[in-house]
Motif scaffolding. Sequence first.
Motif, PDB file in Angstrom:
ATOM      1  N   LEU A  15       0.829  -1.200   0.000  1.00  0.00           N
ATOM      2  CA  LEU A  15       0.000   0.000   0.000  1.00  0.00           C
ATOM      3  C   LEU A  15       0.872   1.262   0.000  1.00  0.00           C
ATOM      4  N   VAL A  16       1.894   1.283   0.838  1.00  0.00           N
ATOM      5  CA  VAL A  16       2.807   2.431   0.898  1.00  0.00           C
ATOM      6  C   VAL A  16       3.479   2.629  -0.465  1.00  0.00           C
ATOM      7  N   ARG A  17       3.920   1.526  -1.065  1.00  0.00           N
ATOM      8  CA  ARG A  17       4.560   1.595  -2.380  1.00  0.00           C
ATOM      9  C   ARG A  17       3.571   2.071  -3.449  1.00  0.00           C
ATOM     10  N   ALA A  18       2.341   1.576  -3.412  1.00  0.00           N
ATOM     11  CA  ALA A  18       1.327   1.992  -4.395  1.00  0.00           C
ATOM     12  C   ALA A  18       1.055   3.489  -4.291  1.00  0.00           C
ATOM     13  N   SER A  19       0.974   4.003  -3.068  1.00  0.00           N
ATOM     14  CA  SER A  19       0.745   5.444  -2.908  1.00  0.00           C
ATOM     15  C   SER A  19       1.937   6.235  -3.441  1.00  0.00           C
ATOM     16  N   ALA A  20       3.125   5.679  -3.297  1.00  0.00           N
ATOM     17  CA  ALA A  20       4.328   6.348  -3.817  1.00  0.00           C
ATOM     18  C   ALA A  20       4.321   6.377  -5.345  1.00  0.00           C
ATOM     19  N   TRP A  21       3.945   5.259  -5.961  1.00  0.00           N
ATOM     20  CA  TRP A  21       3.871   5.226  -7.427  1.00  0.00           C
ATOM     21  C   TRP A  21       2.819   6.205  -7.942  1.00  0.00           C
ATOM     22  N   TYR A  22       1.687   6.284  -7.256  1.00  0.00           N
ATOM     23  CA  TYR A  22       0.657   7.262  -7.631  1.00  0.00           C
ATOM     24  C   TYR A  22       1.240   8.674  -7.558  1.00  0.00           C
ATOM     25  N   ASP A  23       1.884   9.004  -6.437  1.00  0.00           N
ATOM     26  CA  ASP A  23       2.459  10.335  -6.272  1.00  0.00           C
ATOM     27  C   ASP A  23       3.487  10.639  -7.351  1.00  0.00           C
ATOM     28  N   LEU A  24       4.320   9.665  -7.654  1.00  0.00           N
ATOM     29  CA  LEU A  24       5.346   9.868  -8.676  1.00  0.00           C
ATOM     30  C   LEU A  24       4.694  10.166 -10.028  1.00  0.00           C
ATOM     31  N   ALA A  25       3.692   9.385 -10.380  1.00  0.00           N
ATOM     32  CA  ALA A  25       3.021   9.578 -11.670  1.00  0.00           C
ATOM     33  C   ALA A  25       2.321  10.937 -11.752  1.00  0.00           C
ATOM     34  N   VAL A  26       1.680  11.338 -10.656  1.00  0.00           N
ATOM     35  CA  VAL A  26       0.888  12.566 -10.667  1.00  0.00           C
ATOM     36  C   VAL A  26       1.752  13.816 -10.520  1.00  0.00           C
ATOM     37  N   THR A  27       2.847  13.741  -9.773  1.00  0.00           N
ATOM     38  CA  THR A  27       3.599  14.968  -9.484  1.00  0.00           C
ATOM     39  C   THR A  27       4.886  15.140 -10.284  1.00  0.00           C
ATOM     40  N   ALA A  28       5.341  14.128 -10.982  1.00  0.00           N
ATOM     41  CA  ALA A  28       6.594  14.274 -11.740  1.00  0.00           C
ATOM     42  C   ALA A  28       6.515  15.452 -12.707  1.00  0.00           C
ATOM     43  N   GLY A  29       5.360  15.664 -13.304  1.00  0.00           N
ATOM     44  CA  GLY A  29       5.195  16.760 -14.243  1.00  0.00           C
ATOM     45  C   GLY A  29       5.268  18.143 -13.610  1.00  0.00           C
ATOM     46  N   PHE A  30       5.137  18.216 -12.295  1.00  0.00           N
ATOM     47  CA  PHE A  30       5.226  19.500 -11.599  1.00  0.00           C
ATOM     48  C   PHE A  30       6.676  19.884 -11.281  1.00  0.00           C
ATOM     49  N   ALA A  31       7.602  18.972 -11.461  1.00  0.00           N
ATOM     50  CA  ALA A  31       8.968  19.159 -10.976  1.00  0.00           C
ATOM     51  C   ALA A  31       9.829  20.117 -11.802  1.00  0.00           C
ATOM     52  N   THR A  32       9.472  20.389 -13.038  1.00  0.00           N
ATOM     53  CA  THR A  32      10.258  21.340 -13.841  1.00  0.00           C
ATOM     54  C   THR A  32       9.324  22.397 -14.445  1.00  0.00           C
ATOM     55  N   PRO A  33       9.840  23.570 -14.762  1.00  0.00           N
ATOM     56  CA  PRO A  33       8.988  24.601 -15.374  1.00  0.00           C
ATOM     57  C   PRO A  33       8.392  24.155 -16.715  1.00  0.00           C
ATOM     58  N   TRP A  34       9.130  23.385 -17.491  1.00  0.00           N
ATOM     59  CA  TRP A  34       8.683  22.970 -18.818  1.00  0.00           C
ATOM     60  C   TRP A  34       7.573  21.933 -18.731  1.00  0.00           C
ATOM     61  N   THR A  35       7.755  20.961 -17.853  1.00  0.00           N
ATOM     62  CA  THR A  35       6.705  19.953 -17.721  1.00  0.00           C
ATOM     63  C   THR A  35       5.498  20.516 -16.979  1.00  0.00           C
ATOM     64  N   TYR A  36       5.722  21.450 -16.064  1.00  0.00           N
ATOM     65  CA  TYR A  36       4.597  22.060 -15.358  1.00  0.00           C
ATOM     66  C   TYR A  36       3.673  22.780 -16.341  1.00  0.00           C
ATOM     67  N   THR A  37       4.240  23.448 -17.326  1.00  0.00           N
ATOM     68  CA  THR A  37       3.422  24.135 -18.329  1.00  0.00           C
ATOM     69  C   THR A  37       2.503  23.144 -19.029  1.00  0.00           C
ATOM     70  N   LEU A  38       3.031  21.976 -19.372  1.00  0.00           N
ATOM     71  CA  LEU A  38       2.212  20.948 -20.030  1.00  0.00           C
ATOM     72  C   LEU A  38       1.111  20.432 -19.097  1.00  0.00           C
ATOM     73  N   VAL A  39       1.477  20.140 -17.846  1.00  0.00           N
ATOM     74  CA  VAL A  39       0.500  19.653 -16.872  1.00  0.00           C
ATOM     75  C   VAL A  39      -0.570  20.707 -16.634  1.00  0.00           C
ATOM     76  N   HIS A  40      -0.155  21.942 -16.446  1.00  0.00           N
ATOM     77  CA  HIS A  40      -1.087  23.049 -16.208  1.00  0.00           C
ATOM     78  C   HIS A  40      -2.090  23.152 -17.349  1.00  0.00           C
ATOM     79  N   ASP A  41      -1.590  23.160 -18.577  1.00  0.00           N
ATOM     80  CA  ASP A  41      -2.472  23.304 -19.735  1.00  0.00           C
ATOM     81  C   ASP A  41      -3.431  22.123 -19.857  1.00  0.00           C
ATOM     82  N   THR A  42      -2.925  20.918 -19.571  1.00  0.00           N
ATOM     83  CA  THR A  42      -3.763  19.719 -19.637  1.00  0.00           C
ATOM     84  C   THR A  42      -4.865  19.758 -18.578  1.00  0.00           C
TER      85      THR A  42
END
Length: 162
Positions: A15-42
């Motif tokens: 369960l702890v690992r599953a929550s970590a994978w979810y967080d990684l998938a959902v927040t990785a796009g927030f980690a850089t200005p370039w990917t954040y722009t894509l996530v924001h627009d989406t």
Amino acid sequence: MIRLPDPAQPAYLRLVRASAWYDLAVTAGFATPWTYTLVHDTLSSWGDALGMGTLPEPDAWQTLFANLMGSVVVVWSLLRIVRTQPEHGLFDGMARTLFAAWQAYALAQGVSRILWPFIAVEVVFGVLQLAPWWRRRRTDPANDAAGPANRISAFAKGGRRS
């Protein structure tokens, strides 16, 4: 009735690992200005298409805080994936409680309702990760004798919980 795994059991670590994978998938796009722009627009497009509202146009401050949050959550996710410990679920559950509280506050202030699915996941993972600790504390007299401050102190010193 849902049977919650004990924090010491492999099911809880999954369960702890599953929550970590979810967080990684959902927040990785927030980690850089370039990917954040894509996530924001989406997210803004989805919110508009679903009638839940769009996001405000990003500015430098919003991007900075999104990048800081994304970077920290990515690192925290990787720790929980690579070195999964029962205590990580406890602390992640506490963090999710805080995240859900601030997300609820933002919703009350009128932000896009596209936030609702995210708050729902925070609450579900938070409850699933915290409930076994609460149940264990209430049913195991040895845990009460050790006291939460002693368990956290031992954890911080690199020891195991009592």
